[in-house]
Design a protein around this motif. Structure first.
Motif, mmCIF file in Angstrom:
data_model
loop_
_atom_site.group_PDB
_atom_site.id
_atom_site.type_symbol
_atom_site.label_atom_id
_atom_site.label_comp_id
_atom_site.label_asym_id
_atom_site.label_seq_id
_atom_site.Cartn_x
_atom_site.Cartn_y
_atom_site.Cartn_z
ATOM 1 N N GLY A 1 2.012 1.933 -3.275
ATOM 2 C CA GLY A 1 0.596 2.195 -4.420
ATOM 3 C C GLY A 1 0.723 1.196 -5.116
ATOM 4 N N LYS B 1 -4.728 -0.511 -2.689
ATOM 5 C CA LYS B 1 -5.308 0.669 -1.976
ATOM 6 C C LYS B 1 -6.394 -0.638 -0.966
ATOM 7 N N ARG C 1 0.975 -1.300 -0.187
ATOM 8 C CA ARG C 1 -0.130 -0.075 0.148
ATOM 9 C C ARG C 1 1.229 1.601 0.223
#
Length: 61
Positions: free
Chosen positions: A58, A61, A55
């Motif tokens: 990236g 999510k 997370r």
């Protein structure tokens, strides 16, 4: 060795399960159950750490 108090009905269920599974004692059965749960929690903790890292990068999510 530490002692843990459990409700009598839980002890009875553990005793029956230990006998059915072939453990030599309820203590051995309960120690085995705790070891398995601690291993499972460690795996979940590691998976959670990886998910948080993904997370942070990236990818999730």
């Amino acid at each position: 060795m530490s002692k843990v108090a459990v409700e009598p009905s839980l002890y009875d269920r553990a005793k029956k399960a230990a006998e059915t599974a072939g453990y030599s004692s309820v203590d051995e059965f309960i120690a085995h159950c705790i070891e398995n749960e601690l291993k499972r929690m460690k795996v979940e903790s590691a998976e959670s750490q990886v998910a948080n890292q993904l997370r942070g990068l990236g990818y999730l999510k």
